[in-house]
Every structure is written in structure tokens, then in C-alpha cells.
Design an enzyme around this catalytic site. Structure first.
Site, PDB file in Angstrom:
ATOM      1  N   TYR A   1      39.574  35.549  67.024  1.00  0.00           N
ATOM      2  CA  TYR A   1      38.856  35.584  65.751  1.00  0.00           C
ATOM      3  C   TYR A   1      37.829  34.458  65.632  1.00  0.00           C
ATOM      4  O   TYR A   1      37.017  34.457  64.715  1.00  0.00           O
ATOM      5  CB  TYR A   1      39.824  35.501  64.574  1.00  0.00           C
TER       6      TYR A   1
ATOM      7  N   ASN B   1      47.412  42.706  45.972  1.00  0.00           N
ATOM      8  CA  ASN B   1      48.035  42.946  47.272  1.00  0.00           C
ATOM      9  C   ASN B   1      49.410  42.316  47.377  1.00  0.00           C
ATOM     10  O   ASN B   1      50.361  42.953  47.848  1.00  0.00           O
ATOM     11  CB  ASN B   1      47.139  42.405  48.390  1.00  0.00           C
TER      12      ASN B   1
ATOM     13  N   ILE C   1      49.783  43.094  56.951  1.00  0.00           N
ATOM     14  CA  ILE C   1      48.849  41.974  57.090  1.00  0.00           C
ATOM     15  C   ILE C   1      47.550  42.410  56.434  1.00  0.00           C
ATOM     16  O   ILE C   1      46.881  43.341  56.911  1.00  0.00           O
ATOM     17  CB  ILE C   1      48.587  41.625  58.570  1.00  0.00           C
TER      18      ILE C   1
ATOM     19  N   LEU D   1      45.063  49.080  54.930  1.00  0.00           N
ATOM     20  CA  LEU D   1      44.212  49.843  54.014  1.00  0.00           C
ATOM     21  C   LEU D   1      43.242  50.735  54.779  1.00  0.00           C
ATOM     22  O   LEU D   1      42.291  51.274  54.191  1.00  0.00           O
ATOM     23  CB  LEU D   1      43.422  48.901  53.096  1.00  0.00           C
TER      24      LEU D   1
END
Length: 265
Positions: A48, A248, A236, A198
Site C-alpha cells: 500500500y 460501519n 475490513i 462493500l
């Protein structure tokens, strides 16, 4: 914060805050903000390219290490025992910690090969995981796991490792459930962490999901995360706005068997 207690003995927060796609600036801003909204599990990775910024945010805002559950990964393209060991040490240095709560093998193969045959990479997986086991025995990693592994990948690793993976992090959301891998992990006592719960945002426009959300008077995101939790997995997720962070982390809608069946298809 609620926790999941795993067969491995691991106690892990029931939801994680993902850091994929975050710029350094966003990471330094959002990590302490997510902490204030109750998040304790932070899912990181060298891939990342923002771990150093996350480490700076933790240090600058004096986030208590004992309250954090920090997860990182061995990069998918550094395929060797020594390369994996060096990566683990870099992650510890970037995050500014002596021990990771969870260390995952990012992928059973280079990420651009995920749709193909993984078996040519099994030997390198064993070598990389051996380096991870050394981190476990030297207390640089409290628990070990994998990511993007299917049932066949796991079967090979389990027959060649000393420390059983506590976690398998895979892509999972309504209408996208690898039932074979899910059942295999449940049978082996391996917790599934669900990334992209999602559907990278695309699911929020799904008519069926919106109908279910309206019937419960919650958001479509709430239904996605509740679905993941209700089938025994840990989501996650990531949000850049406080209202979404709150929505969330509080998602716990009880879905009916019929609703679960529709979302599993």
C-alpha cells in the site's frame, strides 16, 4: 469495541480499518480519526506504500500501542525466505513497533496471477511462510495468517507449516462468496477477514440490497457489513468521513434466513 475470540486463541476486534489506496496525507489524518471513532484493528501492507505515514500518525498522536491491533503483510512479489524476512523487518520499522499483532502472506502468487494456477508458487509460499514463522518464534509477530488463499492453497501450506494460519483475508461481500474456501476455513478454525465488503462501493446501488436496507431502516453499507459478520467473517472497511466510520463500526443488523440466502446468490 467488540472482539472475536478465535480457535487459535487470538482476540481480534470485530471490524478492521483498511488502509489500501490511502495517500500518506490521508493516512496521517484518518488513522487517529478512526481511532477516536472506536477502530482498533488497522490493516496495513508494504504494497500500500503508506506504512511509514501510519507509523508517524500513531507516534504523533500517542495512540496507545496496547490498544491497537496492527496487521501487516509480506509483499506478494518478494518471493523468497530472505526477501520475506527483510520485508517483515521493514514493516516493523515503518510502523514503529517491535511486534505485529498479525502478519499475513499477502498472496499465494503475484497479484496479476491470482486468476490462474497457483501451484507453481507453492514452494516459494512455504519459504516465505517459514520466514514468517521465524518472526512468530522471535515474537516479532503474535499471530500469522494468509491472504487471497483458496482451499487448495491452504491445504498445501497446512501440510508444510509449523504454525497454523489464524486468518485468511479474502475478497468477500454479498453476491461474492467463495463457499468452498469459506467452509474449508471454518472447518480448520481459520477466521475469514473480508476485504472489499462493500464491493468497492458498487454494491451500494444494488436494488435487492437497497430493498433489504430500507426494510431494516439502515444504510446499504450497514447491510453489507452485517451480512459479512452474520456469516462468521470479519469485515475490513475504510471510510474517509466520520459519519461513515460510525455507520460501519456499528453495523449489526440481524438478517433473516431468506435475506441471507438472497445475498449469498
Amino acid at each position: 469495541m467488540h472482539y472475536i475470540y478465535c480457535p487459535s486463541g487470538m482476540k481480534i476486534p470485530h471490524i478492521g480499518f483498511g488502509t489500501y489506496t490511502l495517500t500518506d496525507e490521508e493516512a496521517e489524518k484518518l488513522i487517529p480519526l478512526a481511532y477516536r471513532h472506536g477502530y482498533r484493528l488497522f490493516d496495513c501492507a508494504p504494497y500500500y506504500k503508506n506504512q511509514a505515514a501510519i507509523g508517524r500518525a500513531i507516534k504523533r498522536h500517542n495512540l496507545p500501542r496496547e490498544e491497537l491491533f496492527l496487521s501487516s503483510k509480506v509483499p506478494p512479489d518478494e518471493r523468497g525466505y530472505y526477501q520475506a524476512g527483510e520485508s517483515i523487518n521493514r514493516s516493523l520499522s515503518e510502523l514503529g513497533v517491535r511486534q505485529l499483532d498479525l502478519l499475513l502472506l499477502h498472496s499465494p502468487c503475484p497479484l496479476d496471477k491470482l486468476d490462474g494456477d497457483h501451484s507453481p508458487y507453492y514452494e516459494s509460499n512455504r519459504a516465505m511462510y517459514q520466514a514468517m514463522e521465524e518472526a512468530f518464534y522471535s515474537r516479532r509477530a503474535k499471530y500469522l495468517g494468509v491472504s487471497n488463499f483458496n482451499a487448495q492453497d491452504l491445504a498445501d501450506l497446512l501440510s508444510n507449516c509449523r504454525v497454523k494460519p489464524a486468518v485468511n483475508q479474502i475478497k468477500l461481500h454479498p453476491h461474492h462468496v467463495d463457499r468452498e474456501t469459506l467452509e474449508y476455513c471454518k472447518g480448520k478454525g481459520i477466521l475469514i477477514e473480508a476485504y472489499s465488503p462493500l464491493g468497492s462501493g458498487g454494491l451500494l446501488l444494488d436494488p435487492m440490497l437497497n430493498q433489504i436496507a430500507q426494510s431494516h431502516r439502515v444504510s446499504p453499507a450497514n447491510i453489507c457489513l452485517s451480512f459479512v459478520r452474520q456469516i462468521g467473517c470479519l469485515p475490513i472497511t475504510m471510510a474517509k468521513e466520520e459519519r461513515y466510520m460510525d455507520d460501519n463500526i456499528s453495523a449489526n443488523t440481524i438478517l433473516s434466513p431468506d435475506e441471507l440466502y438472497c445475498l449469498l446468490q
